[in-house]
Write a protein that holds these residues in place. Structure first.
Motif, short mmCIF file in Angstrom:
data_model
loop_
_atom_site.label_atom_id
_atom_site.label_comp_id
_atom_site.label_asym_id
_atom_site.label_seq_id
_atom_site.Cartn_x
_atom_site.Cartn_y
_atom_site.Cartn_z
N VAL A 373 0.87 -1.19 0.00
CA VAL A 373 0.00 0.00 0.00
C VAL A 373 0.89 1.23 0.00
O VAL A 373 1.71 1.40 0.91
N ILE A 374 0.74 2.05 -1.02
CA ILE A 374 1.53 3.28 -1.08
C ILE A 374 0.59 4.46 -0.89
O ILE A 374 -0.38 4.61 -1.63
N GLN A 375 0.87 5.24 0.13
CA GLN A 375 -0.06 6.32 0.51
C GLN A 375 0.51 7.68 0.09
O GLN A 375 1.72 7.81 -0.13
N PRO A 376 -0.37 8.66 0.01
CA PRO A 376 0.12 10.00 -0.35
C PRO A 376 1.11 10.56 0.67
O PRO A 376 1.78 11.55 0.41
N THR A 377 1.18 9.94 1.83
CA THR A 377 2.16 10.37 2.84
C THR A 377 3.56 9.87 2.51
O THR A 377 4.47 10.05 3.29
N LEU A 381 3.48 0.45 2.76
CA LEU A 381 3.18 -0.56 3.78
C LEU A 381 3.19 -1.93 3.13
O LEU A 381 2.35 -2.22 2.28
N GLU A 410 9.23 4.44 4.34
CA GLU A 410 8.93 5.78 3.86
C GLU A 410 9.80 6.05 2.63
O GLU A 410 11.01 5.79 2.64
N GLU A 441 -0.62 10.77 -6.88
CA GLU A 441 -0.03 11.73 -7.83
C GLU A 441 1.23 12.39 -7.30
O GLU A 441 2.22 12.54 -8.02
N ASN A 442 1.18 12.77 -6.01
CA ASN A 442 2.35 13.48 -5.49
C ASN A 442 3.56 12.56 -5.41
O ASN A 442 4.70 12.96 -5.66
N PHE A 445 4.91 12.03 -8.94
CA PHE A 445 5.58 13.24 -9.40
C PHE A 445 6.98 13.34 -8.79
O PHE A 445 7.96 13.63 -9.47
N MET A 446 7.03 13.10 -7.48
CA MET A 446 8.32 13.28 -6.81
C MET A 446 9.34 12.24 -7.27
O MET A 446 10.53 12.55 -7.39
N LYS A 452 14.94 13.09 -12.34
CA LYS A 452 15.45 14.17 -13.19
C LYS A 452 16.62 14.86 -12.49
O LYS A 452 17.65 15.15 -13.09
N GLU A 453 16.41 15.12 -11.22
CA GLU A 453 17.44 15.81 -10.44
C GLU A 453 18.72 14.97 -10.42
O GLU A 453 19.82 15.48 -10.59
N HIS B 45 -5.64 5.00 2.62
CA HIS B 45 -5.92 3.57 2.67
C HIS B 45 -5.82 2.96 4.06
O HIS B 45 -6.63 2.14 4.43
N TYR B 527 13.43 23.12 -7.54
CA TYR B 527 14.85 22.86 -7.28
C TYR B 527 15.42 23.81 -6.23
O TYR B 527 16.55 24.28 -6.33
N THR B 542 -1.46 15.20 4.53
CA THR B 542 -1.51 13.91 3.84
C THR B 542 -1.83 12.81 4.84
O THR B 542 -2.51 11.84 4.52
N TYR B 548 -2.15 15.67 -2.51
CA TYR B 548 -1.60 16.83 -3.23
C TYR B 548 -1.28 16.43 -4.66
O TYR B 548 -0.71 15.37 -4.90
N ARG B 549 -1.68 17.28 -5.56
CA ARG B 549 -1.26 17.08 -6.94
C ARG B 549 -0.21 18.15 -7.24
O ARG B 549 -0.38 19.32 -6.89
N ILE B 550 0.87 17.71 -7.85
CA ILE B 550 1.95 18.66 -8.11
C ILE B 550 1.96 19.01 -9.59
O ILE B 550 1.90 18.13 -10.45
#
Lengths: 733, 559
Positions: A373-377, A381, A410, A441-442, A445-446, A452-453, B45, B527, B542, B548-550
């Motif tokens: 389970v991957i949470q937005p936090t 898990l 984490e 989504e977050n 994105f990260m 990329k970084e 979840h 950055y 969260t 959050y959508r980025i």
């Protein structure tokens, strides 16, 4: 050679004195001329008589049954193996006497051509012995496991990943002396719920030892560094095997013997499962010859849950029973302790050792494992049952937060970038695969952003080719050059693979440019570690042949099933066979199958009555009573006058001449052992069994020389200091 | 116990409990564990609860036994409950009741009854506690004034005190809640607000009447406070964060209770009124002329026979108030907050002085029921302009944050967002006044900062409420307790580093229920350190289930 023939051979090869003494006991006075083969036929006929067989079985008491069970379950053991089984409760002399007695009663025999002196069940009685006497529960105290107790092996797949993540996050956790730093221990305690703070500290300490011994935890500049490649090597093993191997490494078991020791432990654990080793073999068969024993995700090799707990002594015995490798025997105590420390067995409230579930199936889980389970936090898990490789993925790409029924990780920038640095690609895809659903989504994105970084600021290894104008165009367009230029770092500055050094020089020379590359200053090059093959691949070719022994009634049938071997650090070794098809006597036999016969005392009373009615001398009566005590009299007609030849077998205390005579008799017969009692250095009486070799004279003293049984150590004893000398007739042992 | 894959609870060895929200028995399991486990996080979840000593002692004080707790866990556990956890629950619960505090025979001080000789000996060895205690048969005597301090220290030592010393009965004040607001709108206390109030009041016996209620921003914590006041009907001191909040409390009291202006006083930098219900600021109470001076306004705590002290936004309780709170342990104390987190990590001290958490509810649960607005959270990232990248690279860490926060491309993003939400009431919130001033000028919107006089603020708020102003720009003064019922968009252009609590409070400005979703934008320089701070800020929300959508915006796309 059939087993019957082997038994006959054993009898025929006895020294004449022993042979005739034995035959006389059962067949009465032997008249000349005699034919040994004919005598053996007569003996066989005697033993096959219904009344003889009934007498033989009627007189098997519990103590006999225990020893016979050990002989049967050890599958033709050496005397040393037998002695190890009873190490904690029987002096070897007593044990030897019991074995001699069983041999005299023709229940067991030793193959005279076998230097190891393996002991066999008499094939004439073997089927009935297996049906009515051999009972594993006489040796192994077990009870139903307590499924209500939640137990966790220290080196479960989830734990290994968590430990790896922990050491990666805290490279300073370990002191130079190998201990864990206090702060790191506190940190670990807050994350790993190993039944209390102390247990967590110990767990980290053991994990460090196991990882170090596996080559997975190395020290550079005073900091620990995790080598995931070494951990990957362990992915070939089943979860059960991994837990055992790492427990042994944490427990300091000699690396050279880890393979064999793990085999033994797995056999022992299989014997504690409801269906015995057959269950493990069944799952192996279902998944192909290798997959069953290797760690296919969610398909652990040992699908059966260990359903029985046993006491500490029994576990040690199980190890002895499961091994025929003499090198392993001295380790069985350490092996047991290591498995208890490693949580493969937990101590129950009654002192019994409870096996921990080492697979999803044995933990009571059904169906495919749940996704991570991957949470937005940014929490990941991981439920129980995550495959080992997936666990390592999490350990590489995330940091452990806590470990319990679920492992909670984490996903952090540091953890992900470290994974990139380690060469891991597809981190986002990896997390998506584990979760089975699109990532929050977050998080998605990260992960992209960190990649990329990472790509924007990176270190590359290679050769830098610098070309200034006016030669740029010529070099860039030289034949074969395009494929060599890995990246353009800047106008006229190119990165080339180190491996392409020769090709680059050749290409430049061909294009008419003389170019000399400065000498390389390589640092330590990481050794290439051979990646494990996937299940079913030709590693099997390296497997040793199956145990040469013929199949027999055994607790641990020796038939190869699959691959479950681990290499010592830095090596990849061929696998060794696993226990497989067969029946676990321990698991399948009805508990308490052996019952002492109620006919035994009645038969003895009948013999006493017969003896009383005979007109014999006092010495003859004593000799016959001694044989009846040793259960050598199976029929009335054995109580014949001619069969009785009394012999003096022991001398005590001041009877110096008697002691010397008995020693001389033993030396002249060549096969008899001597039991001696003397006072040791602290005045404590010691009892030894010797294989006598000489009676030497030194000054005015006689010295008995020989080898101690079963250790084989040389022994020299003053006859005058011996308080007892007893000749132990060898017969078939 | 076999594995029960459909059960929702996963009990971890470190005393956390994971609750699978997708399991069929989720609701039942949550109800079962709420009395003895603290909710830590409630993301999408899996929610996380913790069995803390305090939560177990609270359960014990409510009459639950260790067996009750274990039984509930086992009923809903997916995997066997770790033996250590069972042991730990038994051990922790067994400590409750070993120390009991009650009124001393002299009628002045307190008696700490400790029957266990070994514990008595241990307490005498602990200097931090021993200095307050005088040995008596069967326990210790202590002055009333040290009640809170001693309890606080004992909790740290792992010995909860069963506080049976009587709570002071304040002077009576007859009033009630109105069935209809003074403004004419219908008014009733919502179910969860009533539950929260009842949880606080308890059985009115010793051991109840102090504690903290945790509810999301915009869910009506003020109404919980007023409901409790109306149930107790005693003189009440309310302490809150700033003058705007004082006025908001006063307005709410007048609007929703039968209290009159004569009965409500303001104690702030502007006014020093003590009335049956007095609303004060933390600022004035902790003011003193010089560092070594006493706090002259602490007298307010003893100025009237208060029957209840309400600490609004209790997570903000300033350290000096700890001391005075420790001294007034005989009074009923109510803490109200939306965010349990304190960036200084002193949550435990606050809760041991004010009282344990008595009520908590996940934000998303109230959102699902429509009691707070649905909020869509977006983070917008934009590069620093080319000419700032080198100055940023060489700047000190603290200055980097400021450079990133004041990214000159941010106002253009704000403009676009304001245009995008043409029908919304919009708050633009930031940290740096120069930046806020520029944006206010750019948008021709009013700016409220700490320097803005209260009457001016009130005027702007009023214009905003009435729709005369659609956008207002506010500094961090807007972080707390401003009633802006119609704001539906918040644009955060800078903040106090990684403050989770500030993020949550700012989101709270747009959570009043409305007929449309609210939007919460954070504009962050790509950055830069702002990204890291932003990630930290978002943690609390969260954990409450917000996603959050980025979005990455390019300078070339800006108008």
């Amino acid at each position: 050679m059939s087993n019957i023939d082997r038994w006959r051979e054993a009898l025929l090869k006895l020294p004449d004195a022993s042979f005739f003494e034995l035959l006389r006991n059962y067949l009465g006075e032997i008249k000349t001329p005699f034919n040994k083969h004919d005598l053996l036929r007569q003996l066989t006929a005697f033993l096959n008589r219904r009344d003889t067989r009934d007498a033989v079985f009627a007189m098997i008491d519990r103590e006999d049954a225990v020893l016979l069970s050990a002989v049967a379950l050890l599958d033709r053991p050496t005397p040393r193996a037998i002695s190890l089984v009873f190490e904690d409760e029987k002096n070897y002399v007593e044990l030897h006497m019991k074995l001699v007695n069983l041999a005299e009663r023709l229940l067991v025999f030793r193959d005279p051509d076998d230097a190891a002196g393996r002991i066999w069940l008499n094939p004439l009685f073997e089927p009935d012995l297996l049906d009515h006497v051999i009972d594993p529960e006489l040796l192994i105290k077990k009870r139903e496991s307590e499924p209500t107790k939640a137990r966790r092996a220290l080196f479960s797949d989830a734990s290994i990943g968590a430990f790896a993540s922990f050491f990666r996050e805290r490279p300073d956790a370990i002191k130079a002396d190998g201990g864990i730093k206090r702060k790191a221990a506190e940190y670990a305690t807050s994350r790993f719920g190993f039944s209390g703070a102390d247990a967590s500290e110990t767990a980290i300490d053991l994990a460090a030892k196991a990882f170090k011994a596996s080559g997975a935890l190395n020290f550079t500049s005073g900091e620990a560094e995790i080598d995931f490649e070494r951990l990957e090597v362990l992915s070939r093993l089943s979860e059960e095997r991994r837990a055992i191997v790492l427990s042994f490494r944490a427990g300091g078991i000699t690396e050279r013997l880890i393979e064999s020791a793990a085999d033994v432990a797995q056999r022992a654990i299989s014997a504690l499962s409801p269906a015995g080793p057959a269950a493990a073999a069944g799952s192996a068969a279902a998944s192909g010859p290798v997959a069953g024993a290797s760690a296919a995700p969610g398909q652990p090799a040992s699908a059966a849950s260990p359903a029985f707990a046993c006491d500490e002594e029994s576990l040690r015995r199980l190890f002895v029973l499961a091994s025929d490798d003499e090198e392993i025997w001295p380790l069985v105590g350490s092996m047991r302790d290591a498995l208890v420390s490693g949580g493969v067995f937990g101590l129950g409230s009654d002192g019994f050792l409870e096996p921990a579930p080492l697979s999803r199936a044995s933990a009571g889980e059904k169906g495919p494992p749940s996704p991570v389970v991957i949470q937005p936090t940014f929490a990941a898990l991981a439920p129980p049952g995550l495959s080992y490789r997936d666990g390592l993925f999490l350990a590489k790409a995330a940091r452990i937060v806590r470990l319990g029924a679920f492992a909670e990780y984490e996903i952090t920038r540091d953890s992900v970038v470290r994974a990139f640095v380690d060469g891991m690609r597809g981190v986002r895809e990896g997390f998506e695969r584990l979760s089975g659903t699109p990532l929050p989504e977050n998080v998605a994105f990260m992960l992209e952003s960190w990649y990329k970084e990472y790509q924007s600021i990176r270190l590359d290894r290679g050769i830098v080719l610098t070309v200034t104008d006016p030669f740029r165009a010529a070099v860039e367009h030289a034949e074969g050059m395009a494929s060599l230029l890995k990246r353009t770092l800047a106008p006229g500055v190119y990165l080339v693979d180190e491996a392409d050094e020769k090709r680059l020089k050749a290409t430049l020379e061909k294009a008419g440019f003389a170019c000399v590359l400065p000498p390389a200053h390589h640092g330590a090059v990481k050794p290439t570690v051979v990646q494990p093959s996937s299940p079913g691949q030709p590693e099997e070719a390296g497997m040793p042949p199956p145990d040469a022994k013929a199949a027999g009634p055994t607790l641990f049938p020796r038939q190869e099933a699959g691959t479950d071997a681990v290499g010592a650090p830095g090596t990849v070794v061929p696998p060794s066979p696993l226990p497989s098809a067969g029946t676990s006597l321990l698991a399948t036999m009805t508990p308490g199958r052996f019952r002492e016969s109620e006919d035994g005392p009645a038969f003895r009373a009948k013999l006493d009555h017969e003896l009383e009615a005979m007109n014999l001398t006092r010495e003859q009566v004593q000799e016959l009573q001694a044989r009846m005590d040793r259960k050598l009299i199976l029929a009335d007609d054995q109580l014949r006058n001619g069969a009785v030849r009394s012999e003096r077998l022991e001398a005590r205390a001041m009877d110096f001449a008697g002691k010397v005579r008995i020693i001389e008799q033993a030396l002249s017969r060549g096969t008899d052992a001597l039991e001696v009692v003397f006072r040791g250095p602290h005045g404590i009486p010691e009892r030894r069994l010797l294989d006598p070799s000489a009676l030497d004279r030194s000054g005015g003293e006689l010295i008995l020389a020989g080898k101690a049984v079963p250790s084989g150590d040389d022994v020299r004893l003053y006859v005058s200091k011996l308080s007892l000398v007893r000749r132990v007739r060898s017969s078939l042992i | 116990m076999p594995v029960s894959p459909d059960n929702p609870l996963i009990i971890q060895g470190d005393t956390t409990i994971l609750l699978d929200v997708h399991a069929a028995a989720f609701e039942q399991a949550r109800s079962a564990i709420t009395p003895f486990a603290e909710l830590e996080k409630s993301p999408e979840h899996i929610h996380t609860y913790r069995l803390s000593p305090l939560s177990l002692w609270n359960a014990a004080s409510a009459g639950m036994t260790a067996d009750d707790i274990v039984k509930r866990l086992e009923e809903f556990a997916r995997y066997p409950v770790p033996e250590f956890i069972k042991y730990s629950i038994g051990d922790t619960v067994s400590r409750f009741g070993k120390l009991t505090m009650r009124a001393a025979d002299d009628g002045v001080g307190l008696f700490l009854a400790v029957n266990d000789v070994a514990i008595r000996a241990e307490l005498l060895k602990q200097r931090k506690v021993a200095k307050y205690l005088s040995e008596r048969e069967g326990g210790f005597y202590l002055p009333l004034v040290h009640r809170g301090t001693v309890k606080q220290e004992l909790v740290k030592l792992g010995f909860p005190v069963k506080d049976e010393a009587p709570i002071a009965v304040g002077e009576p004040l007859e009033f009630s809640l109105r069935p209809e607001c003074a403004s004419g709108k219908p008014f009733s206390v919502r179910d969860y607000q009533s539950d929260a109030a009842r949880s606080f009041i308890g059985d009115m016996m010793p051991g109840a009447g102090f504690g903290t209620v945790v509810l999301p921003c915009g869910s009506g914590k003020t109404i919980v406070g007023m409901a409790i006041m109306a149930m107790l009907k005693m003189k009440t001191l309310i302490v809150t964060t700033n003058v705007a909040a004082v006025h908001q409390w006063m307005a709410e009291l007048l609007d929703k209770t039968t209290l009159t202006m004569d009965e409500i006083g303001e104690y702030s930098g502007d006014r020093k009124e003590i009335k049956p219900v007095t609303v004060a600021t933390y600022q004035i109470l902790t003011w003193r002329g010089a560092e070594d001076d006493e706090y002259p306004h602490f007298k307010v705590f003893r100025a009237a026979g208060w029957g209840l002290i309400v600490y609004d936004e209790v997570h903000m309780l300033p350290a000096p108030i700890f001391r005075v709170t420790a001294e007034i342990q005989s009074m009923r104390r109510l803490g109200l907050t939306a965010t349990l987190v304190r960036e200084d990590g002193r949550e435990d001290e606050v809760f041991s002085l004010v009282g344990p958490k008595r009520y908590d509810v996940p934000w998303k649960e109230l959102e699902a029921k429509g009691w707070i607005a649905e909020a869509v959270c977006r983070e917008i990232r934009i590069d620093l302009p080319e000419d700032l990248r080198v100055p940023y690279a060489v700047a000190e860490k603290r200055h980097k944050h400021r450079l990133a926060s004041e990214n000159p491309l941010k106002p253009a993003i704000v403009r676009q967002l304001v245009a995008r939400h043409a029908d919304d009431q919009i708050l633009i919130i930031g940290q740096y006044l120069k930046q806020l001033d520029e944006i206010a000028n750019d948008l021709n919107a009013p700016l409220i900062t700490g320097q803005t006089p209260n009457p001016v603020r009130e005027t702007i708020y009023a214009a905003f409420r009435e729709g005369k102003e659609r956008v207002i720009v506010v500094s961090k003064v807007a972080n707390f307790a401003i009633d802006l019922p119609d704001a539906s968009v918040a644009i955060q252009i800078s903040g106090s580093f990684g403050s989770r609590q500030e993020e949550a409070q700012r989101l709270g400005r747009i959570l009043r229920p409305k007929d449309r979703s609210s939007f919460f934008y954070s504009v962050v320089s790509r950055y830069t350190v702002e990204e890291t701070f932003s990630a930290n800020r978002q943690k609390f929300l969260t954990e409450q289930g917000y996603k959050y959508r980025i979005e990455e915006w390019e300078a070339g796309d800006l108008i």
